[in-house]
Design an enzyme around this catalytic site. Structure first.
Site, PDB file in Angstrom:
ATOM      1  N   SER A   1     -21.606 -49.891   0.407  1.00  0.00           N
ATOM      2  CA  SER A   1     -20.417 -50.877   0.691  1.00  0.00           C
ATOM      3  C   SER A   1     -21.244 -52.332   0.478  1.00  0.00           C
ATOM      4  CB  SER A   1     -20.241 -50.852   1.967  1.00  0.00           C
ATOM      5  OG  SER A   1     -19.593 -51.843   2.656  1.00  0.00           O
TER       6      SER A   1
ATOM      7  N   TYR B   1     -23.708 -51.719  11.126  1.00  0.00           N
ATOM      8  CA  TYR B   1     -23.259 -51.059   9.697  1.00  0.00           C
ATOM      9  C   TYR B   1     -23.834 -51.644   8.532  1.00  0.00           C
ATOM     10  CZ  TYR B   1     -19.898 -49.406   6.361  1.00  0.00           C
ATOM     11  OH  TYR B   1     -19.093 -48.752   5.231  1.00  0.00           O
TER      12      TYR B   1
END
Length: 252
Positions: free
Chosen positions: A138, A151
């Site tokens: 990501s 995250y």
């Protein structure tokens, strides 16, 4: 039939929804043998029925499940391509308010799950002679942002692991690819992260044409289909409306 045409067998994790499911569909449309892996057996069964993929329910962070998965894939003829898509985010707390449970879940799924599956299948990929590992990370693993600490930490770790793996496996002719998407609108990602439909909808509100799961799956399909001597080390994919992690244009 050429060797490249013969070598079309992949294992795709996170296959029960979103980018994982879309990747299974994209590869099956190209004629690949695909082992579709996720925890939700019912959704996998529907995917198997609709695409002809081989559904194998498993939790990639559980050692026993990984061992069983490796045995089933080996018995079915093996793979030359491992596509690690399973992952996710949970919570949007600042570090000072961090939930230990959320952070542990994100590390377990994004990092340990990817490591365990890669570790299990590397001997098979090496033996193949032209193996491929693709990790879906990501842009959260490239740039930190407020409320993303957990995250960010998990995806930065997965990004670093991918880079280390590329260096370690080049002598085995295993190519290692990283695909790092920005804002992707899927049915579950923001909802799972925030736990509230309204909050999830707000993530995409006013954004003109965020990426779809199919957009990312098409990039994944391309990256693993090009001739094996071509290695797309890192692919960053964002919608045009997102010029950078912190620069997102909203209209209306």
């Amino acid at each position: 039939m050429t060797k490249d045409m013969q070598k079309k067998a992949a294992l795709v994790t996170g296959a029960s929804s979103g980018i994982g499911e879309a990747t299974v569909r994209a590869l099956r449309a190209d004629g690949w043998t695909v082992f579709a892996v996720a925890r939700r057996a019912e959704r996998l069964a529907a995917l198997e029925s609709g695409t002809g993929a081989v559904a194998i329910p498993a939790d990639i962070a559980e050692d026993d499940d990984v061992s069983r998965l490796l045995a089933q894939v080996t018995d079915a003829g093996g793979i030359d391509t491992l596509i690690n898509i399973a992952g996710g985010a949970r919570g949007a707390d600042r570090v000072g308010d961090a939930s230990t449970e959320d952070w542990e879940w994100m590390y377990r799924v994004n990092v340990l799950g990817t490591m365990k599956l890669t570790r299990a299948f590397l001997p098979m990929l090496r033996a193949n002679g032209e193996g491929t590992v693709l990790n879906l990370t990501s842009t959260a693993g490239l740039d930190a942002y407020e409320g993303g600490g957990g995250y960010n930490a998990a995806k930065f770790a997965q990004h670093a692991m991918t880079n280390a793996l590329r260096l370690e496996e080049v002598e085995n002719n295993v190519r290692v690819i990283e695909v790092a998407p920005g804002l992707v609108q899927t049915e579950e990602f923001a909802l799972n992260r925030l736990g509230d439909a309204q909050a999830a909808d707000k993530v995409y509100r006013g954004v003109e044409k965020p990426l779809t799961a199919e957009d990312v799956a098409d990039v994944v399909r391309y990256a693993v289909t090009v001739p094996h001597h071509v290695n797309l080390d890192q692919i960053v994919i964002r919608p045009v409306a997102q010029a950078a992690t912190h620069k997102l244009v909203r209209k209306g």
